[in-house]
Design an enzyme around this catalytic site. Structure first.
Site, short mmCIF file in Angstrom:
data_model
loop_
_atom_site.label_atom_id
_atom_site.label_comp_id
_atom_site.label_asym_id
_atom_site.label_seq_id
_atom_site.Cartn_x
_atom_site.Cartn_y
_atom_site.Cartn_z
N TYR A 100 -2.82 -1.52 10.03
CA TYR A 100 -2.74 -1.82 8.60
C TYR A 100 -1.36 -1.49 8.03
CZ TYR A 100 -3.91 -1.35 3.59
OH TYR A 100 -3.94 -1.45 2.22
N SER A 122 0.85 -1.20 0.00
CA SER A 122 0.00 0.00 0.00
C SER A 122 0.88 1.24 0.00
CB SER A 122 -0.89 0.02 1.25
OG SER A 122 -1.56 1.26 1.35
#
Ligand code: NAP
Length: 250
Positions: free
Chosen positions: A156, A143
């Protein structure tokens, strides 16, 4: 389109939706046989049908990609129905938003289990196939939040940062064996995950250099390149696919 994959077997996790679906469709267009693993069985079946309707080869497998026994069973079925696994795209993931002080330990463990421990187990399961064949491609979907940070995503970002580290470690460990290990960190990509996030994605898009959200096919194109024969001298690298959001080298 390279069409260079010549029936090699690709596993794409989380391919019942969004980015994973686009990757599975694209690798099948490039002539891979694709195993679509997802905890969302209906979504996986839909993706397989899309591949087959376009003339490709796919199987859908209902699998929790954070569960060791499920991974083993899915890999065995993939080998039995399609052949040894040559390409792995670790794409399945969850992306909750939780202010740091509200992250409870169980949620932290869950995010790490799905986003980091799952890919670790997957890589352990398929690397022996790749070593035996003298050829392999592992592509980890991380990400852009690893590169920029992201508020309320400490769990995350930690999980994706761990996957980034493992990408480089395994790239070195297997560099001489014909296996490449690379990373694609998406920016803001239009998927059900993004639309479910507690952010105004369209407003945020206006702050991006390209002034628009990316499409799942943008990530699929980067993966198709990294999976191809042409990318055989590239390992431990990052193709940041983010509309210019972040321009560092990793
Ligand atoms: P998505 O639309 O939610 O698709 C993810 C798929 O993975 C869903 O079908 C989901 O099933 C499945 N999944 C979740 N947990 C799983 C598990 N334990 N085992 C197997 N499958 C599982 O998300 P996406 O936007 O395509 O995201 C794909 C990847 O890109 C993720 O790793 C995400 O972190 C990363 N990413 C996305 C963006 C973005 O802007 N979209 C940005 C950066 C990174 P359920 O729907 O049933 O949970």
């Amino acid at each position: 389109m390279t069409r260079s994959l010549n029936g090699k077997v690709a596993v794409v996790t989380g391919a019942g939706s969004g980015i994973g679906r686009a990757i599975a469709i694209r690798l099948a267009e490039d002539t891979a046989k694709v195993a679509i693993w997802d905890i969302n069985a209906a979504g996986a079946a839909d993706t397989a049908k899309m591949v087959e309707d376009a003339g490709g080869t796919a199987i859908a497998i209902d699998a929790d990609c954070s569960d060791k026994a499920a991974i083993k069973a899915a890999a065995d079925r993939t080998r039995a129905e399609l052949g040894p696994i040559a390409i792995l795209v670790n794409n399945a993931g969850i992306a909750p938003f939780t202010p740091f002080l509200d992250i409870d330990d169980d949620l932290f463990d869950k995010v790490i289990r799905i986003n980091l421990r799952g890919p670790y187990l997957l890589m352990k399961e398929v690397v022996p196939d790749m070593l035996a064949g003298g050829w392999g491609r592992i592509i980890n979907i991380t990400s852009s939040s690893v590169q920029t940070g992201s508020p309320a995503q400490g769990h995350y970002v930690a999980s994706k940062g761990g996957l980034m580290g493992m990408t480089k470690a395994l790239a070195l460990e297997f560099a001489a064996s014909g296996i490449t290990v690379n990373m694609v960190p998406p920016g803001f990509i239009d998927t059900p995950m993004l639309r479910a996030a507690p952010i105004d994605a369209d407003a945020f898009a206006k702050t991006l250099p390209m002034k628009r959200i990316g499409q799942p096919e943008d990530i699929a194109a980067a993966c198709a390149y990294l999976a191809s024969e042409e990318a055989s001298y590239i390992t431990g690298q990052t193709i940041s696919t983010n509309g210019g959001r972040y321009m560092g080298s990793h």
